[in-house]
Design a protein around this motif. Structure first.
Motif, PDB file in Angstrom:
ATOM      1  N   ALA A  20       0.857  -1.197   0.029  1.00 31.23           N
ATOM      2  CA  ALA A  20      -0.048  -0.052  -0.038  1.00 31.23           C
ATOM      3  C   ALA A  20       0.686   1.270   0.020  1.00 31.23           C
ATOM      4  O   ALA A  20       0.657   2.292  -0.692  1.00 31.23           O
ATOM      5  N   ALA A  21       1.745   1.280   0.901  1.00 32.03           N
ATOM      6  CA  ALA A  21       2.983   2.537   0.937  1.00 32.03           C
ATOM      7  C   ALA A  21       3.413   2.502  -0.409  1.00 32.03           C
ATOM      8  O   ALA A  21       3.526   3.744  -0.904  1.00 32.03           O
ATOM      9  N   TYR A  22       3.996   1.260  -1.032  1.00 25.09           N
ATOM     10  CA  TYR A  22       4.778   1.669  -2.221  1.00 25.09           C
ATOM     11  C   TYR A  22       3.894   2.084  -3.386  1.00 25.09           C
ATOM     12  O   TYR A  22       4.237   2.917  -4.010  1.00 25.09           O
ATOM     13  N   PHE A  23       2.571   1.388  -3.601  1.00 25.48           N
ATOM     14  CA  PHE A  23       1.837   1.747  -4.700  1.00 25.48           C
ATOM     15  C   PHE A  23       1.116   3.179  -4.436  1.00 25.48           C
ATOM     16  O   PHE A  23       1.131   3.914  -5.525  1.00 25.48           O
ATOM     17  N   LEU A  24       1.030   3.805  -3.252  1.00 26.78           N
ATOM     18  CA  LEU A  24       0.404   5.119  -3.048  1.00 26.78           C
ATOM     19  C   LEU A  24       1.284   6.094  -3.354  1.00 26.78           C
ATOM     20  O   LEU A  24       1.203   7.240  -3.962  1.00 26.78           O
ATOM     21  N   SER A  25       2.563   5.973  -2.920  1.00 25.30           N
ATOM     22  CA  SER A  25       3.694   6.845  -3.285  1.00 25.30           C
ATOM     23  C   SER A  25       3.966   6.772  -4.862  1.00 25.30           C
ATOM     24  O   SER A  25       4.383   7.728  -5.367  1.00 25.30           O
ATOM     25  N   LEU A  26       4.006   5.716  -5.212  1.00 26.27           N
ATOM     26  CA  LEU A  26       4.190   5.629  -6.928  1.00 26.27           C
ATOM     27  C   LEU A  26       3.340   6.263  -7.530  1.00 26.27           C
ATOM     28  O   LEU A  26       3.802   7.066  -8.516  1.00 26.27           O
ATOM     29  N   PHE A  27       1.851   6.051  -7.251  1.00 19.95           N
ATOM     30  CA  PHE A  27       0.959   6.904  -7.871  1.00 19.95           C
ATOM     31  C   PHE A  27       1.009   8.244  -7.771  1.00 19.95           C
ATOM     32  O   PHE A  27       0.907   9.024  -8.746  1.00 19.95           O
ATOM     33  N   SER A 105      -7.249  12.802  -6.931  1.00 19.93           N
ATOM     34  CA  SER A 105      -6.643  11.728  -6.756  1.00 19.93           C
ATOM     35  C   SER A 105      -5.213  11.592  -6.387  1.00 19.93           C
ATOM     36  O   SER A 105      -4.717  10.784  -5.718  1.00 19.93           O
ATOM     37  N   ILE A 106      -4.532  12.509  -7.142  1.00 18.25           N
ATOM     38  CA  ILE A 106      -2.959  12.463  -6.733  1.00 18.25           C
ATOM     39  C   ILE A 106      -2.747  13.132  -5.402  1.00 18.25           C
ATOM     40  O   ILE A 106      -1.881  12.484  -4.556  1.00 18.25           O
ATOM     41  N   LEU A 107      -3.511  13.939  -5.080  1.00 14.99           N
ATOM     42  CA  LEU A 107      -3.431  14.701  -3.666  1.00 14.99           C
ATOM     43  C   LEU A 107      -3.751  13.489  -2.642  1.00 14.99           C
ATOM     44  O   LEU A 107      -3.064  13.435  -1.506  1.00 14.99           O
ATOM     45  N   THR A 108      -4.800  12.791  -2.900  1.00 17.91           N
ATOM     46  CA  THR A 108      -5.497  11.801  -1.871  1.00 17.91           C
ATOM     47  C   THR A 108      -4.296  10.886  -1.752  1.00 17.91           C
ATOM     48  O   THR A 108      -4.487  10.133  -0.665  1.00 17.91           O
ATOM     49  N   ALA A 109      -3.845  10.180  -2.920  1.00 17.95           N
ATOM     50  CA  ALA A 109      -2.579   9.180  -2.648  1.00 17.95           C
ATOM     51  C   ALA A 109      -1.661   9.573  -2.009  1.00 17.95           C
ATOM     52  O   ALA A 109      -0.980   8.928  -1.160  1.00 17.95           O
ATOM     53  N   LEU A 111      -1.445  11.981   0.346  1.00 15.78           N
ATOM     54  CA  LEU A 111      -1.925  11.923   2.007  1.00 15.78           C
ATOM     55  C   LEU A 111      -2.155  10.788   2.489  1.00 15.78           C
ATOM     56  O   LEU A 111      -1.896  10.442   3.732  1.00 15.78           O
ATOM     57  N   LEU A 112      -2.661   9.821   1.722  1.00 11.34           N
ATOM     58  CA  LEU A 112      -2.941   8.308   2.147  1.00 11.34           C
ATOM     59  C   LEU A 112      -1.579   7.739   2.189  1.00 11.34           C
ATOM     60  O   LEU A 112      -1.441   6.992   3.157  1.00 11.34           O
ATOM     61  N   GLY A 113      -0.509   7.803   1.401  1.00 11.31           N
ATOM     62  CA  GLY A 113       0.513   7.424   1.600  1.00 11.31           C
ATOM     63  C   GLY A 113       1.407   7.956   2.769  1.00 11.31           C
ATOM     64  O   GLY A 113       1.885   6.959   3.347  1.00 11.31           O
ATOM     65  N   LEU A 114       1.137   9.014   3.055  1.00 16.57           N
ATOM     66  CA  LEU A 114       1.478   9.463   4.413  1.00 16.57           C
ATOM     67  C   LEU A 114       1.107   9.022   5.598  1.00 16.57           C
ATOM     68  O   LEU A 114       1.677   8.771   6.746  1.00 16.57           O
ATOM     69  N   LEU A 115      -0.223   8.637   5.328  1.00 18.69           N
ATOM     70  CA  LEU A 115      -0.990   8.096   6.449  1.00 18.69           C
ATOM     71  C   LEU A 115      -0.465   6.695   6.784  1.00 18.69           C
ATOM     72  O   LEU A 115      -0.259   6.064   7.804  1.00 18.69           O
ATOM     73  N   VAL A 116      -0.294   5.823   5.682  1.00 13.83           N
ATOM     74  CA  VAL A 116       0.106   4.410   5.776  1.00 13.83           C
ATOM     75  C   VAL A 116       1.484   4.516   6.483  1.00 13.83           C
ATOM     76  O   VAL A 116       1.853   3.549   7.075  1.00 13.83           O
ATOM     77  N   LEU A 117       2.298   5.356   5.809  1.00 16.37           N
ATOM     78  CA  LEU A 117       3.726   5.401   6.618  1.00 16.37           C
ATOM     79  C   LEU A 117       3.856   5.696   7.895  1.00 16.37           C
ATOM     80  O   LEU A 117       4.562   5.163   8.565  1.00 16.37           O
ATOM     81  N   ASN A 118       2.613   6.409   8.413  1.00 21.04           N
ATOM     82  CA  ASN A 118       2.698   6.871  10.002  1.00 21.04           C
ATOM     83  C   ASN A 118       1.885   5.585  10.528  1.00 21.04           C
ATOM     84  O   ASN A 118       1.676   5.877  12.046  1.00 21.04           O
ATOM     85  N   SER A 119       1.395   4.758  10.033  1.00 24.92           N
ATOM     86  CA  SER A 119       0.350   3.727  10.756  1.00 24.92           C
ATOM     87  C   SER A 119       1.407   2.697  11.642  1.00 24.92           C
ATOM     88  O   SER A 119       2.501   2.519  11.647  1.00 24.92           O
TER      89      SER A 119
END
Length: 152
Positions: A20-27, A105-109, A111-119
């Protein structure tokens, strides 16, 4: 062929959070790269700058995630920095009128990437990977110069 049970437990617990972190940051990186080149750099020459900037981005993102897998803490900070940089470069492109769904969608990806990294699960995964790294280092230190483990 069967897997080591410890490895199987690790993969069952942490693989999805890493992906999830990989693909969100990649997107987020790919979308930001596309919007930056279609807005800021509309007039730029693309012969050298475009492939060079793409190569640097791919190299940075790959290095960061590979460092996380190898148990280095700085890898997660690089990924977080790339996601924050993605947001920092993305926000001003709004003035150029990108499609709202693409922008969102890019902004959401990112922010979600940062959220996953902080999980909590991602942080636990990083701790376990750092422990594996320490074990590998100890095993390497216990071998002789030819790679053999001395017999007691």
């Amino acid at each position: 062929m069967s897997r080591d049970p410890e490895l199987q437990r690790f993969l069952d617990r942490y693989l999805l959070i890493f992906l999830a972190a990989y693909f969100l940051s990649l997107f987020a990186m790919a979308g930001t790269f596309s919007l930056v080149w279609s807005s800021y750099c509309r007039e730029c020459t693309r012969e050298i700058a475009y492939p060079a900037s793409l190569a640097v981005l791919i190299l940075a993102l790959s290095t960061a995630h590979a460092a996380v897998v190898r148990g280095f803490y700085w890898g997660a900070w690089w990924v977080a920095g790339l996601c924050i940089g993605s947001i920092a470069f993305l926000i001003p492109t709004y003035a150029y009128g990108p499609h709202k769904m693409v922008f969102t969608s890019i902004l959401t990806a990112a922010l979600l990437g940062l959220l996953v990294l902080n999980s909590r699960t991602y942080r636990q995964m990083r701790i376990v990977l750092a422990e594996y790294r320490a074990k590998r280092r100890q095993e390497r230190a216990g071998r002789d110069s030819k790679g053999r483990t001395p017999k007691p």
